[in-house]
Design an enzyme around this catalytic site. Structure first.
Site, PDB file in Angstrom:
ATOM      1  N   ASP A 269       0.863  -1.190   0.000  1.00 52.63           N
ATOM      2  CA  ASP A 269       0.000   0.000   0.000  1.00 52.63           C
ATOM      3  C   ASP A 269       0.892   1.230   0.000  1.00 52.63           C
ATOM      4  OD1 ASP A 269      -2.339   1.590   0.073  1.00 52.63           O
ATOM      5  OD2 ASP A 269      -2.210   1.764   2.247  1.00 52.63           O
ATOM      6  N   SER A 270       0.297   2.379  -0.340  1.00 52.64           N
ATOM      7  CA  SER A 270       1.061   3.627  -0.257  1.00 52.64           C
ATOM      8  C   SER A 270       1.230   4.067   1.199  1.00 52.64           C
ATOM      9  CB  SER A 270       0.368   4.713  -1.063  1.00 52.64           C
ATOM     10  OG  SER A 270      -0.945   4.916  -0.592  1.00 52.64           O
TER      11      SER A 270
ATOM     12  N   GLU B 192      -7.848   8.710  10.412  1.00 55.30           N
ATOM     13  CA  GLU B 192      -6.449   8.870  10.851  1.00 55.30           C
ATOM     14  C   GLU B 192      -6.360   9.696  12.137  1.00 55.30           C
ATOM     15  OE1 GLU B 192      -3.808   9.919   7.628  1.00 55.30           O
ATOM     16  OE2 GLU B 192      -4.050   7.902   6.782  1.00 55.30           O
TER      17      GLU B 192
ATOM     18  N   CYS C 131     -12.382   2.259  -0.170  1.00 50.86           N
ATOM     19  CA  CYS C 131     -11.163   2.859   0.381  1.00 50.86           C
ATOM     20  C   CYS C 131     -10.749   2.008   1.567  1.00 50.86           C
ATOM     21  CB  CYS C 131     -11.414   4.295   0.826  1.00 50.86           C
ATOM     22  SG  CYS C 131     -10.057   4.995   1.810  1.00 50.86           S
ATOM     23  N   THR C 132      -9.466   1.708   1.663  1.00 48.31           N
ATOM     24  CA  THR C 132      -8.997   0.782   2.696  1.00 48.31           C
ATOM     25  C   THR C 132      -9.070   1.366   4.106  1.00 48.31           C
ATOM     26  OG1 THR C 132      -6.749   1.511   2.219  1.00 48.31           O
ATOM     27  CG2 THR C 132      -7.493  -0.503   1.136  1.00 48.31           C
ATOM     28  N   HIS C 133      -9.340   2.669   4.224  1.00 49.66           N
ATOM     29  CA  HIS C 133      -9.544   3.230   5.565  1.00 49.66           C
ATOM     30  C   HIS C 133     -10.963   2.955   6.097  1.00 49.66           C
ATOM     31  CE1 HIS C 133      -5.805   5.356   4.917  1.00 49.66           C
ATOM     32  NE2 HIS C 133      -5.911   6.028   6.035  1.00 49.66           N
TER      33      HIS C 133
ATOM     34  N   CYS D  84      -4.256  -1.276  -2.154  1.00 43.19           N
ATOM     35  CA  CYS D  84      -4.318   0.168  -2.362  1.00 43.19           C
ATOM     36  C   CYS D  84      -5.222   0.388  -3.562  1.00 43.19           C
ATOM     37  CB  CYS D  84      -2.907   0.697  -2.652  1.00 43.19           C
ATOM     38  SG  CYS D  84      -2.821   2.390  -3.270  1.00 43.19           S
ATOM     39  N   ASN D  85      -6.305   1.121  -3.362  1.00 38.91           N
ATOM     40  CA  ASN D  85      -7.260   1.297  -4.446  1.00 38.91           C
ATOM     41  C   ASN D  85      -6.672   2.046  -5.635  1.00 38.91           C
ATOM     42  OD1 ASN D  85     -10.181   0.344  -3.825  1.00 38.91           O
ATOM     43  ND2 ASN D  85      -9.372   1.050  -1.879  1.00 38.91           N
ATOM     44  N   THR D  86      -5.889   3.096  -5.361  1.00 40.30           N
ATOM     45  CA  THR D  86      -5.315   3.878  -6.463  1.00 40.30           C
ATOM     46  C   THR D  86      -4.388   3.015  -7.304  1.00 40.30           C
ATOM     47  OG1 THR D  86      -5.420   5.886  -5.126  1.00 40.30           O
ATOM     48  CG2 THR D  86      -3.983   5.942  -7.036  1.00 40.30           C
TER      49      THR D  86
ATOM     50  N   TYR E  69      -0.663   8.546  -3.276  1.00 39.78           N
ATOM     51  CA  TYR E  69      -0.578   8.221  -4.691  1.00 39.78           C
ATOM     52  C   TYR E  69      -1.694   8.915  -5.487  1.00 39.78           C
ATOM     53  CZ  TYR E  69       2.925   4.482  -4.286  1.00 39.78           C
ATOM     54  OH  TYR E  69       4.072   3.757  -4.108  1.00 39.78           O
ATOM     55  N   GLY E  70      -2.786   9.249  -4.800  1.00 40.59           N
ATOM     56  CA  GLY E  70      -3.980   9.746  -5.487  1.00 40.59           C
ATOM     57  C   GLY E  70      -3.753  10.995  -6.315  1.00 40.59           C
TER      58      GLY E  70
END
Lengths: 292, 292
Positions: free
Chosen positions: A26-27, A166, A200-202, A89-91, A58-59
């Site tokens: 992931d980023s 976060e 989104c992974t969050h 990572c979705n992006t 990365y977005g």
């Protein structure tokens, strides 16, 4: 989305003699929710996680840059000889999956196709809402993946949810209020929706909160969990598709997972944030420099 | 902080024959609030703005990387022969001001010293709260600048405020609730505070909202405005210090400001977000690539 079945812990075909080795990229820290979902299904494994924390997000970067960064990371992870490489990572899944597959010699799996496939298994109306970051929405990767499965999709950018998670406000009235605003905006544009994809992974960290906000008639599909099931299937059955989504192994392996983490930015910062996402202690963190 | 005086539009010493030319650097759109504050004082000028949008956020990068990126941008801006170069970015001001001053041959001004100086002019208790991003708090640049002026400073990281502003929720109940939470946490640690410094270039956009949240006994110092006054003084009086902070020219120049913008990421994305921050139309935007 609540069907369960009894499954043994997977007998992995890729390696009879050693524990499976699973690499997750992931980023940042978001991919740790994907790792967490995989560990819940396959606890008896060695995990190598790479977070490109110095170069996130990365977005905001071009497709070429995302592909270059992700391929660098994938090649690094390949040196650890994983049985599978997970792009958590979705992006990167949206922009660089084919570049990565071309660059390495291990099976590669992203988070978007499993998420779309899970949605297809539960939806009757074939109308979906995808909550994601602005960057992921900008790629329209979920829209395309769902369109191939006959869906009309409304992609809703939710730029506040990542910073709220976060900040640690995962069960906070402010986060609930923000989620209500985003959902009501999304459902105004997609009234027949019967499935919500967390793109989104969050977002898995606020799934309980979202469940309170989202109407009962709408199933919530978590791309992280969907990806974990796809990996479970891939490792257990080779590339055979399985109908056993949303299944859980009945017994945990007595052998605990082992984790090694590599990050490109501060080890301390990662170690502080990571346990919230992973739900396991985060100890063995190494700094690595892939260049800027 | 509400003293006003009558001032003519500045007669600039740096150039008798042409309009002043002022260059402003930021990693993104935040520096546009600094530009906006300068334009309010010096409307009859040519402005060149550089937003390093492809490489933001600077906050998560090392001092060396921030210095390298900012020096590259400063050298590019120097080719436009500005009378002054404004580092409208708290992270770059904190980490790279000396590198930039060493690299270019024009006067350079950051946002931190003017903010600290403004606070020193209004505070009696010599206790300050600084609201800023996590990255700026991590540099402790405001704490040091205020300590040199006899202050005890509580630096409060407010990671949600930038995304809330960028979402456009500048007068939204969610933003007010978040601001109340952050302020009450900060004041619990700094009960004698009589000045609040806005240590992030996004925060001037929510100054009216913050004024409602912050007790009347606490003055609000806006680093963007403080920097604009410092530039006004620098251009009008050379490097002579001036006591005329918080003053406003009585009449606007009949000549409108002219703006040229350079960004390293998408021109469209910048042009969409920028007017909210600048309060002027954003038309002449160019893409430039400084390398990755």
């Amino acid at each position: 989305v609540s069907a369960t079945s009894t499954l043994e812990a997977p007998q992995l075909v890729s390696s009879a003699s050693r524990r499976p080795r699973i690499a997750v990229f992931d980023s940042g820290v978001g991919g740790l929710t994907v790792l967490r979902a995989i560990v819940a299904l396959i606890p008896n494994a060695d995990y190598i996680y790479f977070g490109d924390t110095a170069r996130l997000p990365y977005g905001s970067k071009s497709r070429e840059t995302v592909a270059r960064y992700t391929v660098e990371a994938a090649k690094f992870l390949e040196t650890h000889e994983p049985d599978i490489l997970v792009i958590g990572c979705n992006t990167a899944s949206a922009l660089a999956l084919y570049d990565i597959k071309a660059a390495v010699h291990v099976p590669v799996i992203g988070v978007i196709e499993p998420g779309a496939e899970s949605a297809a298994q539960v939806s009757v109306s074939r109308e979906a809402v995808v909550l994601a970051t602005e960057a992921t929405v900008g790629t329209h990767a979920y829209q395309r993946a769902l369109a191939r499965r006959g869906f009309a999709t409304h992609e809703k950018a939710c730029p506040l949810l990542v910073p709220l998670v976060e900040e640690g406000w995962i069960d906070h009235p402010v986060t609930e209020q923000v989620a209500r605003i985003y959902m009501s905006e999304a459902l105004r544009a997609a009234a027949h929706t019967d499935v919500l994809v967390l793109g989104c992974t969050h977002y898995p960290l606020i799934k309980a909160l979202l469940r309170r906000v989202v109407p009962d008639s709408i199933a919530i599909v978590d791309s992280a969990e969907a990806t974990a099931h796809a990996i479970f299937d891939e490792l257990k059955y080779g590339a055979q598709p399985s109908q056993k989504r949303n299944s859980r192994p009945e017994r945990r392996s007595p052998h605990a997972p082992r984790f090694t983490f590599y990050v490109t930015d501060s080890v301390e910062k990662f170690a502080r944030m990571a346990p919230l996402f992973l739900g396991h202690p985060v100890l063995d963190v190494h700094h690595i420099d892939l260049g800027g």
